[in-house]
Design a protein around this motif. Structure first.
Motif, short mmCIF file in Angstrom:
data_model
loop_
_atom_site.label_atom_id
_atom_site.label_comp_id
_atom_site.label_asym_id
_atom_site.label_seq_id
_atom_site.Cartn_x
_atom_site.Cartn_y
_atom_site.Cartn_z
N UNK A 1 -52.41 8.27 -47.68
CA UNK A 1 -51.85 7.96 -46.36
C UNK A 1 -51.50 9.24 -45.60
N UNK A 2 -50.92 10.22 -46.29
CA UNK A 2 -50.54 11.46 -45.60
C UNK A 2 -51.78 12.18 -45.07
N UNK B 1 -46.15 4.63 -47.49
CA UNK B 1 -45.93 3.88 -48.72
C UNK B 1 -46.20 4.74 -49.94
N UNK B 2 -45.42 4.49 -50.98
CA UNK B 2 -45.43 5.33 -52.17
C UNK B 2 -44.91 4.50 -53.35
N UNK C 1 -46.88 4.14 -42.01
CA UNK C 1 -48.13 4.72 -42.51
C UNK C 1 -48.95 5.36 -41.39
N UNK C 2 -50.26 5.11 -41.38
CA UNK C 2 -51.12 5.65 -40.32
C UNK C 2 -51.50 4.56 -39.33
N UNK C 3 -50.65 3.54 -39.21
CA UNK C 3 -50.86 2.49 -38.22
C UNK C 3 -50.75 3.08 -36.81
N UNK C 4 -51.24 2.35 -35.83
CA UNK C 4 -51.14 2.84 -34.45
C UNK C 4 -49.70 3.10 -34.03
N UNK C 5 -48.75 2.17 -34.30
CA UNK C 5 -47.36 2.48 -33.94
C UNK C 5 -46.81 3.69 -34.69
N UNK C 6 -47.17 3.79 -35.98
CA UNK C 6 -46.70 4.92 -36.76
C UNK C 6 -47.25 6.24 -36.26
N UNK D 1 -60.07 4.42 -56.17
CA UNK D 1 -61.28 4.88 -55.49
C UNK D 1 -61.24 6.38 -55.25
N UNK D 2 -60.08 6.88 -54.81
CA UNK D 2 -59.93 8.31 -54.55
C UNK D 2 -59.27 9.05 -55.71
N UNK D 3 -58.85 8.29 -56.72
CA UNK D 3 -58.13 8.86 -57.87
C UNK D 3 -56.93 9.68 -57.41
N UNK D 4 -56.07 9.03 -56.63
CA UNK D 4 -54.87 9.69 -56.13
C UNK D 4 -53.84 8.63 -55.77
N UNK D 5 -52.62 9.06 -55.56
CA UNK D 5 -51.57 8.12 -55.19
C UNK D 5 -51.73 7.69 -53.74
N UNK D 6 -51.22 6.51 -53.39
CA UNK D 6 -51.27 6.07 -51.99
C UNK D 6 -50.59 7.05 -51.04
N UNK D 7 -49.54 7.70 -51.49
CA UNK D 7 -48.85 8.66 -50.62
C UNK D 7 -49.78 9.77 -50.18
N UNK D 8 -50.60 10.25 -51.09
CA UNK D 8 -51.54 11.31 -50.73
C UNK D 8 -52.62 10.78 -49.79
#
Length: 345
Positions: free
Chosen positions: A96-97, A293-294, A324-329, A87-94
Protein backbone atom coordinates in the motif's frame (compact mmCIF):
# COMPACT_ATOMS: atom_id res chain seq x y z
CA UNK A 1 37.08 29.17 -18.04
CA UNK A 2 33.82 31.12 -17.88
CA UNK A 3 31.89 31.62 -14.65
CA UNK A 4 29.08 29.41 -15.95
CA UNK A 5 31.52 26.67 -16.84
CA UNK A 6 33.08 26.93 -13.38
CA UNK A 7 29.68 26.54 -11.75
CA UNK A 8 28.85 23.53 -13.91
CA UNK A 9 32.22 21.98 -13.12
CA UNK A 10 31.61 22.45 -9.41
CA UNK A 11 28.18 20.87 -9.72
CA UNK A 12 29.62 17.93 -11.62
CA UNK A 13 32.29 17.47 -8.94
CA UNK A 14 29.60 17.45 -6.26
CA UNK A 15 27.63 14.93 -8.29
CA UNK A 16 24.39 16.90 -8.10
CA UNK A 17 21.75 18.20 -10.45
CA UNK A 18 20.29 21.49 -9.18
CA UNK A 19 16.74 22.37 -8.28
CA UNK A 20 15.09 19.03 -7.66
CA UNK A 21 12.80 18.39 -4.70
CA UNK A 22 12.45 15.02 -3.01
CA UNK A 23 9.26 13.91 -1.26
CA UNK A 24 9.71 10.92 1.03
CA UNK A 25 6.64 9.12 2.40
CA UNK A 26 7.49 7.18 5.57
CA UNK A 27 5.49 4.56 7.41
CA UNK A 28 6.34 2.42 10.42
CA UNK A 29 7.81 -0.73 8.96
CA UNK A 30 7.40 -4.40 8.25
CA UNK A 31 9.37 -7.64 8.23
CA UNK A 32 10.94 -8.56 4.92
CA UNK A 33 9.62 -12.11 5.24
CA UNK A 34 6.69 -13.73 7.02
CA UNK A 35 8.79 -16.18 9.00
CA UNK A 36 10.32 -16.21 12.45
CA UNK A 37 13.71 -15.00 11.24
CA UNK A 38 12.27 -12.04 9.35
CA UNK A 39 10.02 -11.05 12.23
CA UNK A 40 12.91 -11.40 14.71
CA UNK A 41 15.08 -8.98 12.72
CA UNK A 42 12.22 -6.51 12.49
CA UNK A 43 11.23 -6.74 16.16
CA UNK A 44 14.82 -6.32 17.33
CA UNK A 45 15.17 -3.06 15.44
CA UNK A 46 11.72 -1.84 16.47
CA UNK A 47 11.93 -2.73 20.16
CA UNK A 48 15.51 -1.45 20.47
CA UNK A 49 14.37 2.07 19.63
CA UNK A 50 14.30 4.22 22.81
CA UNK A 51 11.41 6.18 21.34
CA UNK A 52 9.33 2.98 21.40
CA UNK A 53 10.63 1.44 24.64
CA UNK A 54 12.03 4.35 26.59
CA UNK A 55 13.79 2.30 29.25
CA UNK A 56 16.50 0.49 27.28
CA UNK A 57 18.36 -0.58 30.42
CA UNK A 58 19.89 -3.94 31.21
CA UNK A 59 16.61 -5.46 32.41
CA UNK A 60 14.86 -4.62 29.15
CA UNK A 61 17.76 -5.98 27.10
CA UNK A 62 17.55 -9.25 29.04
CA UNK A 63 13.79 -9.45 28.49
CA UNK A 64 14.07 -8.53 24.81
CA UNK A 65 16.91 -10.88 23.90
CA UNK A 66 16.21 -13.63 26.40
CA UNK A 67 12.43 -13.92 26.10
CA UNK A 68 10.69 -11.75 23.50
CA UNK A 69 13.00 -12.44 20.55
CA UNK A 70 12.95 -16.15 21.37
CA UNK A 71 9.18 -16.55 21.72
CA UNK A 72 7.34 -13.78 19.90
CA UNK A 73 8.76 -14.03 16.32
CA UNK A 74 7.24 -17.43 15.54
CA UNK A 75 3.85 -16.39 16.90
CA UNK A 76 3.81 -13.07 15.05
CA UNK A 77 5.02 -14.76 11.87
CA UNK A 78 1.86 -16.88 11.93
CA UNK A 79 -0.17 -13.69 12.21
CA UNK A 80 1.67 -12.12 9.29
CA UNK A 81 0.99 -15.19 7.17
CA UNK A 82 -2.75 -14.61 7.62
CA UNK A 83 -2.53 -11.26 5.82
CA UNK A 84 0.63 -11.62 3.69
CA UNK A 85 0.54 -10.46 0.07
CA UNK A 86 1.68 -13.76 -1.43
CA UNK A 87 1.65 -12.42 -4.98
CA UNK A 88 4.31 -9.81 -4.18
CA UNK A 89 5.75 -11.75 -1.22
CA UNK A 90 5.47 -8.75 1.07
CA UNK A 91 3.24 -7.31 3.75
CA UNK A 92 0.17 -5.26 2.80
CA UNK A 93 1.75 -2.22 4.43
CA UNK A 94 4.61 -2.32 1.95
CA UNK A 95 2.26 -2.88 -1.00
CA UNK A 96 0.00 0.00 0.00
CA UNK A 97 2.79 2.46 0.83
CA UNK A 98 4.38 1.82 -2.56
CA UNK A 99 1.00 2.43 -4.21
CA UNK A 100 0.58 5.67 -2.27
CA UNK A 101 3.99 6.82 -3.49
CA UNK A 102 3.25 5.90 -7.10
CA UNK A 103 -0.15 7.60 -7.07
CA UNK A 104 1.23 10.73 -5.43
CA UNK A 105 3.94 10.92 -8.09
CA UNK A 106 1.28 10.66 -10.80
CA UNK A 107 -0.94 13.25 -9.10
CA UNK A 108 1.81 15.89 -9.00
CA UNK A 109 3.53 14.88 -12.23
CA UNK A 110 3.13 18.38 -13.66
CA UNK A 111 5.82 19.43 -11.18
CA UNK A 112 8.50 17.57 -13.10
CA UNK A 113 11.31 18.58 -10.75
CA UNK A 114 9.65 16.76 -7.82
CA UNK A 115 10.73 13.18 -7.11
CA UNK A 116 8.51 11.01 -4.90
CA UNK A 117 9.79 7.99 -2.98
CA UNK A 118 8.87 5.95 0.10
CA UNK A 119 10.57 4.30 3.05
CA UNK A 120 9.98 2.44 6.29
CA UNK A 121 11.27 3.52 9.68
CA UNK A 122 12.09 -0.10 10.51
CA UNK A 123 12.95 -2.66 7.87
CA UNK A 124 13.18 -1.98 4.16
CA UNK A 125 13.40 0.20 2.20
CA UNK A 126 15.22 2.13 4.89
CA UNK A 127 15.10 5.89 5.32
CA UNK A 128 18.87 6.05 4.78
CA UNK A 129 18.71 4.20 1.47
CA UNK A 130 15.93 6.37 0.07
CA UNK A 131 17.49 9.67 1.15
CA UNK A 132 20.67 8.50 -0.56
CA UNK A 133 18.67 7.66 -3.70
CA UNK A 134 16.90 11.02 -3.72
CA UNK A 135 20.07 13.04 -3.27
CA UNK A 136 21.74 10.95 -5.99
CA UNK A 137 18.96 12.14 -8.30
CA UNK A 138 19.86 15.73 -7.51
CA UNK A 139 17.33 16.54 -4.79
CA UNK A 140 18.76 19.41 -2.79
CA UNK A 141 15.48 19.91 -0.91
CA UNK A 142 13.64 17.17 0.93
CA UNK A 143 10.10 16.99 2.28
CA UNK A 144 9.64 14.07 4.69
CA UNK A 145 6.03 12.93 5.15
CA UNK A 146 5.49 10.76 8.25
CA UNK A 147 2.26 8.93 7.44
CA UNK A 148 0.85 9.29 10.96
CA UNK A 149 -2.16 11.61 11.31
CA UNK A 150 -1.57 11.93 15.06
CA UNK A 151 1.87 12.83 16.40
CA UNK A 152 3.62 10.69 18.96
CA UNK A 153 7.24 10.39 19.98
CA UNK A 154 7.07 6.67 19.17
CA UNK A 155 6.07 7.30 15.55
CA UNK A 156 6.63 10.78 14.11
CA UNK A 157 9.55 11.71 16.35
CA UNK A 158 11.49 8.54 15.65
CA UNK A 159 11.12 9.16 11.91
CA UNK A 160 12.60 12.61 12.49
CA UNK A 161 15.39 11.12 14.62
CA UNK A 162 16.37 8.75 11.83
CA UNK A 163 16.23 11.46 9.17
CA UNK A 164 18.44 13.70 11.31
CA UNK A 165 20.84 10.80 11.94
CA UNK A 166 21.19 10.20 8.21
CA UNK A 167 21.68 13.87 7.43
CA UNK A 168 24.27 14.18 10.21
CA UNK A 169 26.59 11.91 8.20
CA UNK A 170 26.23 13.91 4.97
CA UNK A 171 28.54 16.67 3.86
CA UNK A 172 26.06 18.09 1.33
CA UNK A 173 22.78 18.01 3.20
CA UNK A 174 19.47 18.73 1.48
CA UNK A 175 17.33 21.49 2.92
CA UNK A 176 14.72 19.74 5.04
CA UNK A 177 11.02 20.09 5.75
CA UNK A 178 8.82 17.67 7.69
CA UNK A 179 5.04 17.68 7.39
CA UNK A 180 3.08 18.35 10.58
CA UNK A 181 0.49 15.95 12.02
CA UNK A 182 -2.88 16.24 10.30
CA UNK A 183 -5.19 14.83 12.96
CA UNK A 184 -7.80 17.60 12.56
CA UNK A 185 -7.15 18.54 8.94
CA UNK A 186 -10.55 19.07 7.23
CA UNK A 187 -9.45 17.01 4.20
CA UNK A 188 -8.51 14.09 6.47
CA UNK A 189 -11.74 14.23 8.47
CA UNK A 190 -13.78 14.45 5.27
CA UNK A 191 -11.94 11.48 3.76
CA UNK A 192 -12.61 9.40 6.87
CA UNK A 193 -16.30 10.33 6.85
CA UNK A 194 -16.65 9.53 3.15
CA UNK A 195 -14.85 6.21 3.57
CA UNK A 196 -16.96 5.18 6.57
CA UNK A 197 -20.23 6.19 4.91
CA UNK A 198 -19.40 4.36 1.69
CA UNK A 199 -18.48 1.19 3.57
CA UNK A 200 -21.60 1.25 5.73
CA UNK A 201 -23.82 1.87 2.70
CA UNK A 202 -22.68 -1.44 1.24
CA UNK A 203 -23.49 -3.52 4.32
CA UNK A 204 -26.55 -5.76 4.69
CA UNK A 205 -26.89 -4.52 8.28
CA UNK A 206 -26.76 -1.26 10.23
CA UNK A 207 -24.12 -1.17 13.00
CA UNK A 208 -25.38 -0.21 16.43
CA UNK A 209 -21.97 1.21 17.31
CA UNK A 210 -18.95 2.46 15.39
CA UNK A 211 -15.64 2.09 17.22
CA UNK A 212 -12.68 4.29 16.29
CA UNK A 213 -9.68 2.24 17.39
CA UNK A 214 -6.29 3.95 17.62
CA UNK A 215 -2.93 2.34 18.34
CA UNK A 216 -2.27 2.33 22.05
CA UNK A 217 0.54 3.87 24.08
CA UNK A 218 1.79 3.46 27.65
CA UNK A 219 -0.05 5.90 29.90
CA UNK A 220 3.26 7.11 31.32
CA UNK A 221 4.31 8.44 27.89
CA UNK A 222 1.26 10.70 27.83
CA UNK A 223 1.88 11.67 31.46
CA UNK A 224 5.35 12.84 30.37
CA UNK A 225 3.83 15.17 27.77
CA UNK A 226 3.20 13.20 24.58
CA UNK A 227 0.27 14.88 22.76
CA UNK A 228 -0.90 11.68 21.08
CA UNK A 229 -4.00 11.03 23.20
CA UNK A 230 -5.20 14.62 22.87
CA UNK A 231 -4.87 14.41 19.09
CA UNK A 232 -6.72 11.07 18.93
CA UNK A 233 -9.56 12.65 20.90
CA UNK A 234 -9.55 15.67 18.57
CA UNK A 235 -9.78 13.41 15.52
CA UNK A 236 -12.68 11.48 17.00
CA UNK A 237 -14.51 14.64 18.06
CA UNK A 238 -14.14 16.13 14.58
CA UNK A 239 -15.35 12.90 12.99
CA UNK A 240 -18.37 12.77 15.29
CA UNK A 241 -19.24 16.34 14.38
CA UNK A 242 -18.84 15.70 10.65
CA UNK A 243 -20.99 12.54 10.75
CA UNK A 244 -23.57 13.81 13.22
CA UNK A 245 -22.82 11.08 15.77
CA UNK A 246 -22.54 11.39 19.53
CA UNK A 247 -20.03 9.71 21.84
CA UNK A 248 -22.44 6.87 22.52
CA UNK A 249 -22.62 5.98 18.83
CA UNK A 250 -18.99 6.61 17.78
CA UNK A 251 -16.66 5.31 20.48
CA UNK A 252 -12.92 5.92 20.96
CA UNK A 253 -10.65 3.03 22.01
CA UNK A 254 -6.96 2.05 21.98
CA UNK A 255 -5.51 -1.23 20.75
CA UNK A 256 -2.22 -3.17 20.54
CA UNK A 257 -1.08 -2.87 24.13
CA UNK A 258 2.13 -4.69 24.95
CA UNK A 259 3.63 -5.69 28.29
CA UNK A 260 2.24 -5.22 31.79
CA UNK A 261 2.20 -1.42 32.13
CA UNK A 262 -1.03 0.53 32.00
CA UNK A 263 -1.80 1.79 28.50
CA UNK A 264 -4.27 4.35 27.20
CA UNK A 265 -7.84 3.29 27.83
CA UNK A 266 -10.46 2.16 27.04
CA UNK A 267 -8.88 -0.91 25.46
CA UNK A 268 -10.33 -2.02 22.13
CA UNK A 269 -10.47 -5.74 22.93
CA UNK A 270 -12.11 -5.16 26.30
CA UNK A 271 -14.62 -2.82 24.64
CA UNK A 272 -15.53 -5.53 22.11
CA UNK A 273 -16.18 -7.94 24.96
CA UNK A 274 -18.12 -5.40 27.01
CA UNK A 275 -20.37 -4.24 24.18
CA UNK A 276 -21.24 -7.79 23.17
CA UNK A 277 -22.08 -8.73 26.75
CA UNK A 278 -24.27 -5.63 27.03
CA UNK A 279 -26.34 -6.82 24.09
CA UNK A 280 -24.82 -4.96 21.15
CA UNK A 281 -25.09 -7.34 18.21
CA UNK A 282 -23.84 -5.30 15.24
CA UNK A 283 -20.65 -3.27 15.20
CA UNK A 284 -18.24 -1.51 12.84
CA UNK A 285 -14.61 -0.67 13.59
CA UNK A 286 -12.52 2.00 11.88
CA UNK A 287 -8.83 2.71 12.55
CA UNK A 288 -8.26 6.44 11.86
CA UNK A 289 -4.70 6.49 13.19
CA UNK A 290 -3.43 4.16 10.47
CA UNK A 291 -2.88 5.59 6.99
CA UNK A 292 -2.48 2.10 5.51
CA UNK A 293 -3.74 -1.33 6.45
CA UNK A 294 -1.24 -3.52 8.25
CA UNK A 295 -0.99 -6.32 10.80
CA UNK A 296 -2.68 -4.21 13.48
CA UNK A 297 -5.73 -3.57 11.32
CA UNK A 298 -6.09 -6.62 9.08
CA UNK A 299 -5.25 -9.24 11.70
CA UNK A 300 -5.67 -7.69 15.14
CA UNK A 301 -8.90 -5.82 14.41
CA UNK A 302 -10.50 -7.60 11.45
CA UNK A 303 -9.76 -11.08 12.82
CA UNK A 304 -8.86 -11.12 16.53
CA UNK A 305 -11.31 -8.46 17.69
CA UNK A 306 -14.05 -9.78 15.44
CA UNK A 307 -13.62 -13.15 17.16
CA UNK A 308 -13.72 -11.54 20.61
CA UNK A 309 -16.94 -9.72 19.75
CA UNK A 310 -18.66 -12.80 18.35
CA UNK A 311 -17.40 -15.10 21.11
CA UNK A 312 -19.12 -12.88 23.67
CA UNK A 313 -22.47 -12.73 21.90
CA UNK A 314 -21.95 -10.29 19.04
CA UNK A 315 -23.32 -11.33 15.68
CA UNK A 316 -22.20 -9.00 12.90
CA UNK A 317 -18.81 -7.30 12.77
CA UNK A 318 -17.32 -5.23 9.99
CA UNK A 319 -13.88 -3.70 9.66
CA UNK A 320 -13.70 -0.45 7.69
CA UNK A 321 -10.43 -0.38 5.71
CA UNK A 322 -7.89 2.39 6.17
CA UNK A 323 -7.79 5.20 3.64
CA UNK A 324 -4.86 3.42 1.95
CA UNK A 325 -4.38 4.51 -1.68
CA UNK A 326 -8.09 5.20 -2.21
CA UNK A 327 -9.06 8.41 -3.97
CA UNK A 328 -10.09 10.12 -0.69
CA UNK A 329 -6.91 8.90 0.99
CA UNK A 330 -4.69 10.12 -1.82
CA UNK A 331 -6.44 13.50 -1.80
CA UNK A 332 -5.37 13.88 1.84
CA UNK A 333 -1.73 13.07 1.09
CA UNK A 334 -1.66 15.19 -2.08
CA UNK A 335 -3.12 18.26 -0.36
CA UNK A 336 -0.76 17.86 2.59
CA UNK A 337 2.28 17.57 0.34
CA UNK A 338 1.33 20.45 -1.95
CA UNK A 339 0.68 22.69 1.04
CA UNK A 340 4.07 21.92 2.59
CA UNK A 341 5.89 22.30 -0.75
CA UNK A 342 4.79 25.90 -1.13
CA UNK A 343 7.74 28.07 -2.05
CA UNK A 344 9.59 25.08 -3.49
CA UNK A 345 7.32 24.39 -6.45
Amino acid sequence: MTAVASIESARAAAGTVPERVGVLLVNLGTPDTADARGVRVYLKEFLSDPRVIEDQGLLWKLILNGIILRVRPARKARDYLKIWNTENNESPLKTITRAQSDKLAAAIADHDHVVVDWAMRYGNPSIASRIEALTAQGCDRLLVVPLYPQYSAATTATVCDEVFRVLASMRAQPTLRITPPYYDDPDYIEALAVSISAHLAGLPFQPERIVASFHGMPQQYVDKGDPYQVQCIATTDALRKRMGLDAGKLLLTFQSRFGTDEWLQPYTDKTMEKLAKEGVRRIAVVTPGFSADCLETLEEIAQENAEIFKHNGGEQFTFIPCLNDSDPGMDVIRQLVLRELQGWI
